[in-house]
Write an enzyme that holds these catalytic residues in place. Structure first.
Site, PDB file in Angstrom:
ATOM      1  CB  CYS A  25     -23.689  30.236  14.857  1.00  0.00           C
ATOM      2  SG  CYS A  25     -22.503  30.878  13.653  1.00  0.00           S
ATOM      3  CG  ASP A  73       5.292 -22.931  -8.238  1.00  0.00           C
ATOM      4  OD1 ASP A  73       5.935 -23.051  -7.171  1.00  0.00           O
ATOM      5  OD2 ASP A  73       5.834 -22.701  -9.338  1.00  0.00           O
ATOM      6  CG  ASN A 127       2.636  -6.787 -13.564  1.00  0.00           C
ATOM      7  OD1 ASN A 127       2.068  -7.003 -12.496  1.00  0.00           O
ATOM      8  ND2 ASN A 127       2.143  -5.981 -14.488  1.00  0.00           N
ATOM      9  CD  GLU A 155      -1.027  -8.224 -14.514  1.00  0.00           C
ATOM     10  OE1 GLU A 155       0.172  -8.281 -14.208  1.00  0.00           O
ATOM     11  OE2 GLU A 155      -1.889  -7.636 -13.819  1.00  0.00           O
ATOM     12  CG  HIS A 215     -21.739  26.785  12.237  1.00  0.00           C
ATOM     13  ND1 HIS A 215     -22.790  27.642  12.472  1.00  0.00           N
ATOM     14  CD2 HIS A 215     -22.068  25.619  12.864  1.00  0.00           C
ATOM     15  CE1 HIS A 215     -23.716  27.036  13.195  1.00  0.00           C
ATOM     16  NE2 HIS A 215     -23.296  25.809  13.444  1.00  0.00           N
TER      17      HIS A 215
END
Length: 1511
Positions: free
Chosen positions: A740, A289, A255, A264, A1410
């Site tokens: 932090c 082809d 297809n 297929e 952080h």
């Protein structure tokens, strides 16, 4: 009386079980196969020994039966609250479907009477009411007069007369509608997918079923879920030549959708490897082809010859042979083509040539093996299985191995058994003659003439295998003893090869296990103890014979460049931490866990009480890696398996508790680290509070000591030197529990080199101000100096900032605890604390804040800055303080008020983008595929606004757009227009349908209100449906059930629409799902012609309900799945809003393309919306937004002194003076609807040479009177420069020179960006610079120093700018008695270009994010500081997308000018003695003695060199 009875809902059915038919009698009436079917389906649905009532109603009775009727039957069959047993269910079903007339009448009577001799009339009416959808026929009401009880005879007589007038009685008594338990053969039969494919291919149903499972395993290897060309190429090439792989793929892909579905694959395998030889030759022709014109051009013939010769010789053809192939192609066309003039070879001519020369034999043999080895088809004959596996392995052995290729180990015992098994079942020779394919091979010089030699050469490997076994006695195929002596190999058992797993730890890698050594102590060897096969061979053998233990091994590149299979990877034992409860305290460190405060002034603790818990290391898994695997790959692999971010995991080499090495050089491999089997690796996972377990153990003084060692490997990213020291400044900070925010701010500010050198050299000791009432007694400065000395000592890898955090937590309790805080707020507090502890002003005078009062800006600015310096003088002011100009202008009288305020951190607003991005599919009415459009819209908008916006994007009128929610292939609801977008949740998917219209017949209103009702005369929804065969059913109605799928289509219909027109309109919408008509044998891979529907259309339209299951017209007892519409010219008449598109089963299996359901075209608006949603903004745009004039709203009126009342006003903030070290803060956190929202907008900014001159205030246009200009010309006063508005100072090197920027020339700058519209600038600037509570996120500290910026209250001014005049005399007369430092006098303009030296980044949300820092070392390299981790990073690798604060430094800054001048008296009184010396033209400052600094005198000189390296 009867009317009142009709309104009551009586209980139907009694709890008594029917005794009409026993279980034994029921068994005798049911065939054995149906009885077994019922038993199997009951086991599937039952819970224990009982089938629940809900399952009985849905699966046994069906959804068509009214719920109350189903419940009554359930009770009559003997169902209880637990459910119903199989015996009761079988007896009831047999009675319901196979009972006699009298038995069914007794059952009906039993439904209401419960086995008694009479029943109340009320129960009968309730039963009739339930079965007739709430309606009761009149004959029921009057049948029994005034009797309250009905006997069995009365009931049977009444039923015999009126049974045809009620649905329940018709269902049980009428032959056409009664339930069927035993389904007749051929009735309700729906061909399955396997049956359909088996009917058109050379494969049977079992082979197709096995291929489906194997296809699923191959498809799982794809990264996008599609079996596309890249996946296909990776499976077949090599050995298939790469030049022909795409053409082979397209030969399978009938297809042309770029995806191979199972149909297929099955059809292609059938055409390629099964059937007669002509079918296989046709498939070969189809590969070459390329143009799909059923002829081969000369170029295609050349490609074919190159391919078959390449496969024949197992090597690619050289370029010099192109001419030879071209001549061969010309010769073939000349001899076989019927049209040699056009150089075309037809299929018939190709078949003739192929039969004569047989050149394509070996290529077809390769395709045969691809179908079996790669795609998983099990060969019909064992000789094909043996030759396919052996030849594929031989081809793989000849190719060049690449690192990463995977091979599999198979036990030699199993492999030998398999070889004997397939050889004993193999014919001598090549197999069946009708197979049509033989092995081929020949010399290239005989390409066209010696086909027989080619076949003989190809057969030789197999003949040698046959001759090798001729010496041993074998059994013929007809031997009667074969089944006794021949042993099936069974499943692939690799367990005997492995070591016994004594630890029973789970492996985190896929090596399957570690091979044990042989009894003689030697390692196991290939072809002796095991067989090494490629991935394709293992995959197919494990599919055919069920491989239960995979032993994959990867190819690695050795140091000499060779690529080999690593049979024996190094196996590690992985450890991690866990918390255990103990009865003793965790550690002896005084403030690590029992309170950060105990050692320092009693500050409040931010750590939990961990006295009864500790951590321990335990083995949790194993992992095997090659000796040549880098630790960065190991790190990434473990992160993926544990689903952890890369920054939350570290690796240690864990020799023992006192000998551990942190793997900080992840580019080193396992072999270089000297690791061996069963060595231990500690996987350290960051805690939720962002601390590291090992760091906490070390800081707390735990009994488990951790010796942090560096790997000392030579690498470019190392922060260690050859002598064992570290690069100065490259020292991490331990996370003390969500600190932090503190660590990143300290790292960034520590790279402000003038400030750091000021502390390193002990200069701060001369300026400590311990008497400042708003200071901190010098403690913040001292703790900061101590920390800076550790960070820049070059001797430490990590430092725990306990003392600094303790003093901060004492004076600012808001920063205590485990919660995340704002790094910018911490920086504000730290800079303010350092400034107050180092303030040179001992006694701050009172300073009155004056308004502009019409004076020129230069005078007002000078006055404001001098007033600021009278109270604030420190190195922090010298480095970080600038000046802002703010102006408020009355919109009524144009009266202006100008103020100048100092700042330490420049906070820039970010546009808060509250829009959401929507990507909606438009289902078109012209039959084309859906188109996806993208748009950004306010979530508070309604769907009416969404439709209007969507209509503008797609170009369809809003009146022709209907939003529909689709779920499981049916319309779930039509979305109301007045509903808000953010309040709608969808179970399915939202589609925007374009209403199909006929301009000549249909006129739609302009508004969209009409769509809210499902009933309309403009369209009807058609849903895709197919019938699915069901083996597990109770009654025959469930043997074939409908399944809805895909996306419904909308077709227009009106009063004049005919059935045929409806079919044609539906076909227009769905024909794109139907693949091309491939009924011709030469065009398809089917073995037989198929796909032709006997009717005009390949589907049937049926009138159904909205759920798509049952008919809209027919009563429930008919169990109708929908009345079909005939294809005729009758007018379509139906009150239903839904029709079903029932696909013909065989046509659907072979022609319907499922992949097209998900093929959606993307409009340009999708890319544009995505780009706008994440499009970064520049620092320029942020500065322009900050300096953009904004209008104040009614909630922020300006008290105008001229108007004498509050008025609407405009406000503008501008930069007047920039500090030498400029800190820019992006206001990412804003309050929206009482919630804090983070803007994730990416901001781009330059790293070097950023020029701020265009953002500084231009010179004023107001000219002072001449007498004031003369007065200003005095050296001690202000001088208004003719070109640049600045005030002079004799010191040209003064870092605090006061200036506004030069005038902006006409035509320069980005004029377009100057008029940007930022709706939130007004609110943000008002919060920062206007007094008042508002929604400011700043913390209020006890001393009132929540921010270093000075805020001011707006006051009125009596005159506007046009009529203003300045009074410099007042300024000259107001000289303060306190002498100002010469470093703060105003200077000429300086360079306004800045270089970036640090970035503070924030990722994540407000409370769970952080912070990390990127800093530029004096050595010119950038480093990433992630708490205790410090790594060198390239400038291009810096993650600038999460930038939160930028730290800029003025170009060519003289660091020496910021050091205080030390007089003789100060020098003798100070503990620090400063000497100035000059060497090689460079000034060097050396600390002779400094009791606070941690470094010695000689290292101080090095510090000076490193700090001033790039002056």
């Amino acid at each position: 009386m009867w009317k009142s009875l009709l309104n009551l809902n009586f209980k139907i059915g009694k709890d008594a079980k029917q005794s009409i038919l026993s279980y034994e009698d029921a068994v005798r009436r049911v065939p054995v196969q149906d009885l077994n079917r019922l038993r199997n389906v009951f086991r599937r649905d039952a819970i224990g020994d009982h089938l629940p009532k809900s399952t009985f109603s849905s699966c046994v009775m069906g959804e068509a039966v009214p719920q109350k009727v189903a419940e009554a039957i359930f009770s009559a069959f003997g169902g209880t609250s637990r459910g119903i047993t199989f015996k009761d269910l079988l007896a009831g079903l047999v009675l319901l479907s196979c009972g006699t007339q009298d038995e069914k009448l007794e059952l009906l009577f039993h439904l209401c009477s419960g086995g008694t001799s009479s029943m109340p009339v009320m129960d009968l009416i309730a039963l009739v009411k339930a079965s007739e959808d709430g309606k009761v026929p009149q004959h029921v009401i009057h049948a029994f007069g005034t009797s309250e009880l009905i006997t069995a005879d009365q009931f049977k007589g009444w039923i015999s007369q009126y049974w045809s007038t009620m649905g329940l009685t018709r269902w049980l008594l009428e032959n056409d509608f009664m339930p069927e338990l035993i389904c007749e053969p051929g009735r309700h039969e729906i061909p399955t997918f396997y049956q359909t494919l088996a009917g058109v291919t050379h494969l049977d149903e079992k082979e197709i079923f096995d291929l489906e499972k194997f296809y699923g395993s191959l498809k799982a290897l794809s990264t996008n879920g599609r079996f596309d060309l890249p996946l296909f190429a990776s499976l077949v090439s090599p050995p298939v030549p790469s030049a022909v792989v795409a053409h082979l793929f397209h030969a399978f892909d009938e297809n042309g959708d770029g995806h191979l579905d199972l149909k297929e694959i099955v059809c292609g395998i059938s055409a390629c490897s099964r059937g007669p030889l002509p079918d296989r030759q046709k498939f070969c022709f189809k590969i070459f082809d390329i143009r799909r014109r059923k002829t081969l051009t000369i170029d295609e013939v050349v490609l074919m010859l190159r391919t078959v010769v390449c496969v024949d010789e197992a090597a690619a053809a050289t370029d010099g042979e192109d001419s030879q192939f071209f001549k061969m192609a010309e010769d073939i066309l000349a001899r076989y083509s019927s049209d040699p003039a056009h150089s075309l070879l037809t299929l018939e001519e190709f078949l003739i040539w192929s039969d004569k020369c047989r050149l394509t034999v070996k290529f077809m043999r390769l395709l045969f093996q691809v179908c079996h080895i790669v795609l998983g088809l099990k060969p019909q004959h064992k000789e094909d299985e043996f030759s396919s596996v052996i030849e594929w392995s031989q081809r793989d052995a000849q190719r060049i191995k690449l690192p990463g290729d995977v091979y599999y180990i198979i036990s030699m015992e199993w492999w030998s058994t398999w070889e004997r098994y397939v050889k004993e079942l193999t014919h001598d020779g090549l197999g069946d003659a009708d197979a049509g394919i033989t092995n081929g091979g020949r010399k290239r010089s005989n390409a066209l003439t010696y086909a027989t030699d080619m076949i003989r050469d190809i057969q030789s490997p197999f003949k040698q295998a046959s001759s090798s076994r001729a010496s041993t006695p074998t059994l013929s195929r007809s031997s009667s003893t074969m089944s006794v002596q021949l042993r099936h190999p069974g499943f692939i058992n690799n367990q005997p090869l492995l070591m016994s797993d004594r630890t029973a730890l789970k492996s985190m890698t896929d090596e399957g296990g570690i091979l044990h050594k042989r009894p003689d102590g030697e390692l196991q060897k290939d072809d002796k103890d095991f067989k090494l096969v490629c991935q394709a061979v293992w995959r197919v053998l494990s599919h055919w014979y069920s491989g239960r233990l995979e032993l994959p091994r990867q190819c690695v590149r050795l140091d000499n460049g060779d690529v080999v299979v690593d049979i024996f990877p190094v196996c590690f034992k992985l450890y991690k931490h866990r918390v255990v409860e103990t009865g003793r305290p965790y550690g002896a460190y005084p403030y690590a866990y029992s309170g950060m405060v105990s050692g320092y002034s009693g500050a409040g603790s931010s750590y939990p009480n961990s006295g009864r818990s500790t951590t321990e290391r335990f083995a949790f898994a194993t992992a095997a890696f090659s000796s040549y695997t880098k630790f960065t790959e190991i790190h990434d692999h473990i992160c993926r398996r544990l689903r952890l971010p890369s920054d939350d995991l570290r690796l240690w080499i864990y020799a023992d508790d006192n000998n551990m090495t942190l793997i900080d050089d992840e580019n080193v491999n396992v072999k270089r680290m000297g690791l061996r089997d069963f060595d231990k690796i500690l996987v350290e996972i960051r805690n939720r509070d962002l601390t590291w377990p090992e760091e906490l153990s070390s800081l707390s003084g735990s009994a488990v000591a951790v010796a942090r060692k560096s790997s000392h490997l030579s690498r470019s990213g190392s922060i260690s030197r050859e002598d064992g020291s570290y690069e100065k400044g490259c020292c991490g900070l331990n996370n003390l529990g969500n600190t932090c925010f503190l660590n990143s701010a300290i790292q960034c500010i520590s790279y402000s080199r003038p400030l750091t050198y000021y502390f390193k050299m002990g200069q701060f000791l001369n300026e400590l101000n311990r008497t400042n009432p708003i200071g901190y007694g010098g403690l913040i400065a001292e703790r900061y100096a101590e920390l800076i000395g550790q960070l820049w000592s070059g001797k430490l890898r990590t430092v725990a900032p306990f003392k600094l955090r303790s003093i901060i937590g004492k004076h600012a309790p808001a920063f205590n605890g485990y919660q995340q805080h704002d790094s910018q707020e911490l920086l504000d507090f730290l800079l303010n604390g350092l400034h107050e502890d180092l303030n040179r002003v001992q006694d701050k005078p009172y300073v009155e804040l004056n308004d502009s009062e019409g004076r020129v800006d230069e005078v007002v600015a000078h006055e404001a800055w001098e007033n600021h310096l009278r109270r604030n003088q420190s190195i922090v002011v010298d480095l970080f303080h600038g000046l802002l100009r703010s102006r408020v202008k009355c919109q009524t009288c144009s009266n202006s008020s100008v103020r100048f305020d100092p700042f330490s951190v420049l906070s820039l607003p970010l546009p808060l983008d509250n829009l959401m991005i929507l990507e909606l599919n438009l289902v078109r009415c012209d039959g084309g595929g859906p188109i996806k459009y993208g748009l950004r819209i306010d979530p508070d908008s309604t769907f009416d606004g969404l439709i209007q916006a969507f209509a503008k994007t797609c170009g369809v009128p809003a009146s022709l757009i209907v939003p529909v929610e689709v779920h499981n292939g049916i319309v779930k609801r039509y979305v109301p227009c007045e509903q808000k977008i953010q309040t709608v949740t969808f179970d399915g998917r939202l589609y925007m349908y374009q209403v199909p219209t006929d301009p000549d017949q249909v006129t739609l209103p302009d508004s969209v209100e009409w769509m809210e009702t499902k009933t309309n005369d403009a369209w009807i929804m058609a849903i895709h449906r197919r019938m699915v065969h069901n083996d597990g059913y109770y009654l025959a109605w469930a043997k074939a059930t409908p399944k809805t799928f895909g996306t419904p289509v909308m077709v227009n219909q009106d009063k004049g629409t005919t059935n045929r027109q409806l079919y044609e309109r539906v076909w227009l919408q769905i024909k794109r799902f139907v693949g091309p008509d491939s009924t011709a044998v030469e065009d398809c891979n089917h073995a037989q012609e198929c796909g032709v529907c006997p009717s005009e259309f390949s589907f049937v339209l049926r009138i159904v309900r909205e759920d798509g299951n049952w008919c809209e017209r027919c009563p429930w007892y008919k169990f109708c799945r929908g009345c079909p519409l005939a294809v005729n010219d009758d007018l379509f008449r139906s009150a239903s809003t839904t029709i079903a598109i029932d696909w013909e089963p065989t046509f659907y299996h072979l022609r319907y393309q499922d992949s097209l359901e998900f093929m959606i075209l993307e409009h340009e608006s999708v890319r544009r919306a995505r780009q706008e949603h994440v499009e970064p903004i520049s620092l320029d745009s942020c500065l322009k937004a900050f300096t953009h004039e904004e209008e104040l709203g009614p909630d922020a009126l300006y008290s105008c002194g001229k108007c004498r009342k509050p008025q609407l006003a405009s406000k503008r903030m501008q930069l007047w003076k920039l500090p030498p070290a400029l800190v820019i803060h992006f206001k990412r956190f804003q309050k929206v609807r009482e919630l804090w929202v983070k803007s994730h907008k990416v901001v781009t900014f330059p790293v070097s040479g950023f020029d701020f001159s265009s953002y500084l205030v231009a010179p004023t246009s107001v000219t002072p009177p001449m007498d004031e200009l003369q007065l200003a010309s005095a050296p001690s006063l202000v001088n208004v420069h003719s070109e640049v508005c600045s005030l002079p100072d004799s010191s040209s090197n003064n870092p605090n020179r006061f200036t506004n920027g030069p005038p902006i020339p006409v035509g320069q700058g980005d004029g377009d960006q100057c008029h940007s519209d930022y709706g939130t600038v007004e609110d943000e600037t008002e919060q920062r610079y206007h007094n008042g509570d508002g929604d400011s996120k700043r913390n209020s500290f006890p001393d009132g120093t929540g921010t270093a910026s000075v805020t001011s209250q707006w006051t009125s001014t009596p005159s506007d700018d046009a009529s203003s005049s300045c009074s410099l005399a007042e300024l000259s007369d107001s000289t303060d008695s306190q002498r100002l430092s010469s470093s703060h006098r105003l200077d000429l303009p300086v360079d306004s270009k800045y270089d970036l030296y640090a970035i503070c980044c924030h990722s994540g949300l407000l409370a769970t994010g952080h912070y990390v820092a990127y800093c530029k070392n004096p050595n010119g390299k950038w480093y990433l500081f992630n708490d205790s981790s410090c790594k060198e990073i390239l400038e291009k690798d810096i993650d600038t997308s999460t930038a939160y604060m930028l730290f800029y430094e003025r170009k060519d800054l003289d660091y020496d000018s910021f050091l205080p001048e030390v007089s003789a008296a100060t020098s003798s009184a100070s503990p620090a003695t400063i000497e100035r010396s000059t060497s090689s033209g460079r000034a060097e400052i050396t600390a002779v003695s400094n009791p606070v600094a941690t470094d010695k005198t000689d290292s101080a000189a090095d510090d000076k060199k490193s700090m001033c390296a790039i002056q």
